[in-house]
Scaffold this motif. Sequence first.
Motif, PDB file in Angstrom:
ATOM      1  N   UNK A  71      -5.057 -10.269 -21.198  1.00  0.00           N
ATOM      2  CA  UNK A  71      -5.402 -10.922 -19.720  1.00  0.00           C
ATOM      3  C   UNK A  71      -5.474  -9.866 -18.692  1.00  0.00           C
ATOM      4  N   UNK A  72      -6.495  -9.900 -18.028  1.00  0.00           N
ATOM      5  CA  UNK A  72      -6.679  -8.675 -16.938  1.00  0.00           C
ATOM      6  C   UNK A  72      -6.074  -9.269 -15.640  1.00  0.00           C
ATOM      7  N   UNK A  73      -5.170  -8.701 -15.136  1.00  0.00           N
ATOM      8  CA  UNK A  73      -4.278  -9.184 -13.640  1.00  0.00           C
ATOM      9  C   UNK A  73      -4.950  -8.337 -12.825  1.00  0.00           C
ATOM     10  N   UNK A  74      -6.099  -8.885 -12.199  1.00  0.00           N
ATOM     11  CA  UNK A  74      -6.910  -8.355 -11.182  1.00  0.00           C
ATOM     12  C   UNK A  74      -6.198  -8.174  -9.804  1.00  0.00           C
ATOM     13  N   UNK A  75      -5.331  -9.446  -9.619  1.00  0.00           N
ATOM     14  CA  UNK A  75      -4.675  -9.435  -8.345  1.00  0.00           C
ATOM     15  C   UNK A  75      -3.730  -8.222  -8.033  1.00  0.00           C
ATOM     16  N   UNK A  76      -3.039  -8.011  -9.204  1.00  0.00           N
ATOM     17  CA  UNK A  76      -1.784  -6.921  -9.368  1.00  0.00           C
ATOM     18  C   UNK A  76      -2.632  -5.467  -9.126  1.00  0.00           C
ATOM     19  N   UNK A  77      -3.762  -5.216  -9.875  1.00  0.00           N
ATOM     20  CA  UNK A  77      -4.414  -4.164  -9.859  1.00  0.00           C
ATOM     21  C   UNK A  77      -4.832  -3.592  -8.623  1.00  0.00           C
ATOM     22  N   UNK A  78      -5.596  -4.755  -8.071  1.00  0.00           N
ATOM     23  CA  UNK A  78      -6.163  -4.739  -6.683  1.00  0.00           C
ATOM     24  C   UNK A  78      -5.295  -4.280  -5.720  1.00  0.00           C
ATOM     25  N   UNK A  79      -3.980  -4.826  -5.547  1.00  0.00           N
ATOM     26  CA  UNK A  79      -3.041  -4.896  -4.781  1.00  0.00           C
ATOM     27  C   UNK A  79      -2.347  -3.360  -4.886  1.00  0.00           C
ATOM     28  N   UNK A  80      -2.271  -2.801  -5.984  1.00  0.00           N
ATOM     29  CA  UNK A  80      -1.525  -1.793  -6.224  1.00  0.00           C
ATOM     30  C   UNK A  80      -2.554  -0.502  -5.785  1.00  0.00           C
ATOM     31  N   UNK A  81      -3.603  -0.718  -6.114  1.00  0.00           N
ATOM     32  CA  UNK A  81      -4.467   0.513  -5.603  1.00  0.00           C
ATOM     33  C   UNK A  81      -5.097   0.650  -4.229  1.00  0.00           C
ATOM     34  N   UNK A  82      -5.237  -0.670  -3.680  1.00  0.00           N
ATOM     35  CA  UNK A  82      -5.571  -0.737  -2.229  1.00  0.00           C
ATOM     36  C   UNK A  82      -4.316  -0.279  -1.458  1.00  0.00           C
ATOM     37  N   UNK A  83      -3.130  -0.562  -2.032  1.00  0.00           N
ATOM     38  CA  UNK A  83      -1.916   0.110  -1.207  1.00  0.00           C
ATOM     39  C   UNK A  83      -1.991   1.797  -1.529  1.00  0.00           C
ATOM     40  N   UNK A  84      -2.230   2.236  -2.634  1.00  0.00           N
ATOM     41  CA  UNK A  84      -2.181   3.493  -2.663  1.00  0.00           C
ATOM     42  C   UNK A  84      -3.445   4.336  -1.762  1.00  0.00           C
ATOM     43  N   UNK A  85      -4.683   3.582  -1.802  1.00  0.00           N
ATOM     44  CA  UNK A  85      -5.568   4.051  -0.883  1.00  0.00           C
ATOM     45  C   UNK A  85      -5.184   4.114   0.472  1.00  0.00           C
ATOM     46  N   UNK A  86      -4.471   3.165   0.816  1.00  0.00           N
ATOM     47  CA  UNK A  86      -3.934   3.165   2.398  1.00  0.00           C
ATOM     48  C   UNK A  86      -3.152   4.184   2.635  1.00  0.00           C
ATOM     49  N   UNK A  87      -2.115   4.481   1.795  1.00  0.00           N
ATOM     50  CA  UNK A  87      -0.884   5.347   1.844  1.00  0.00           C
ATOM     51  C   UNK A  87      -1.469   6.828   1.677  1.00  0.00           C
ATOM     52  N   UNK A  88      -2.267   7.089   1.026  1.00  0.00           N
ATOM     53  CA  UNK A  88      -2.815   8.394   0.832  1.00  0.00           C
ATOM     54  C   UNK A  88      -4.104   8.724   1.451  1.00  0.00           C
ATOM     55  N   UNK A  89      -4.687   7.954   2.101  1.00  0.00           N
ATOM     56  CA  UNK A  89      -5.793   7.951   2.998  1.00  0.00           C
ATOM     57  C   UNK A  89      -6.980   8.767   2.287  1.00  0.00           C
ATOM     58  N   UNK A  90      -7.259   7.952   0.958  1.00  0.00           N
ATOM     59  CA  UNK A  90      -8.136   8.342  -0.075  1.00  0.00           C
ATOM     60  C   UNK A  90      -9.668   8.554   0.198  1.00  0.00           C
ATOM     61  N   UNK A  91     -10.017   7.619   1.479  1.00  0.00           N
ATOM     62  CA  UNK A  91     -11.460   7.543   1.926  1.00  0.00           C
ATOM     63  C   UNK A  91     -11.743   8.314   3.192  1.00  0.00           C
ATOM     64  N   UNK A  92     -10.590   8.977   3.629  1.00  0.00           N
ATOM     65  CA  UNK A  92     -10.646   9.708   4.921  1.00  0.00           C
ATOM     66  C   UNK A  92     -11.636  11.003   4.909  1.00  0.00           C
ATOM     67  N   UNK A  93     -12.559  10.918   5.699  1.00  0.00           N
ATOM     68  CA  UNK A  93     -13.611  12.318   5.488  1.00  0.00           C
ATOM     69  C   UNK A  93     -12.916  13.567   6.228  1.00  0.00           C
ATOM     70  N   UNK A  94     -13.042  14.441   5.856  1.00  0.00           N
ATOM     71  CA  UNK A  94     -12.470  15.825   6.308  1.00  0.00           C
ATOM     72  C   UNK A  94     -13.431  16.391   7.281  1.00  0.00           C
ATOM     73  N   UNK A  95     -12.974  17.104   8.620  1.00  0.00           N
ATOM     74  CA  UNK A  95     -13.775  17.542   9.315  1.00  0.00           C
ATOM     75  C   UNK A  95     -14.182  18.803   9.139  1.00  0.00           C
ATOM     76  N   UNK A  96     -13.442  19.742   8.360  1.00  0.00           N
ATOM     77  CA  UNK A  96     -13.872  20.824   8.056  1.00  0.00           C
ATOM     78  C   UNK A  96     -13.706  20.854   6.255  1.00  0.00           C
ATOM     79  N   UNK A  97     -15.058  21.019   5.852  1.00  0.00           N
ATOM     80  CA  UNK A  97     -15.134  20.990   4.350  1.00  0.00           C
ATOM     81  C   UNK A  97     -16.459  21.830   3.960  1.00  0.00           C
TER      82      UNK A  97
END
Length: 244
Positions: free
Chosen positions: A2-28
């Motif tokens: 079984x694919x537990x998509x709820x737990x997987x989504x919750x885990x990675x969405x929490x990771x993205x928020x904590x680590x600012x995964x999608x934040x653009x860099x001003x100087x890159x």
Amino acid sequence: MKYFHEKIEEKWQKYWAQNQTFAATNNSDKPKYYVLDMFPYPSGAGLHVGHPLGYIASDIVARFKRHKGFNVLHPQGYDSFGLPAEQYAIQTGQHPEKTTRENIERYREQLDKIGFSFDWSREVRTSNPDYYKHTQWIFIQLFNSWYNKDTDQAEDISTLITIFEMAGNATVHAVCDDNVEIFFASEWNFYSDEEKQQILLKYRLTYLAETEVNWCPALGTVLANDEIVNGVSERGGHPVIRKK
């Protein structure tokens, strides 16, 4: 298995928020890529299907470009200043500041659950004074400017007044109304303040004028053409008339 998509989504969405995964860099050193969505207007108790319909497509592009090595700027915000927010407040009998804030919180919760790759550090809310003070400032700059064809640029209205005081308007090459009459400096200096302002309005980049608009008596406001469907307002289905 079984694919537990709820737990997987919750885990990675929490990771993205904590680590600012999608934040653009001003100087890159990475090549830049800008993905901009139409901001939703928080005028209801939640998103409608049209929101994710568009956002999913642009989010695919944003993610693809990140994987290709681009520094992607993918912001999100809320078009929270105007008719939709006001009408929702009227319908629910609440203050628009309260309903807008609560609706934004609900929208954000839903957008996060879908898992979009927005850079939330750059969120915009058009109803915030810190935002709309800039649009008001731009309006003031336009009002206090005229376009000089000789220099091919906008200039402060005071420079035009100086020309009028010294030589009138016969030699002025400007973007202005077609019905401006020629006057001499002696005439300008004899005009009243009101007369001078009426003439300057014909030269300003932002000006006061009479025009026909789409007036909706039931909503008590002017509507844009795309807010009207088959002669009635898109919101509420109220009659719309053309009015000066």
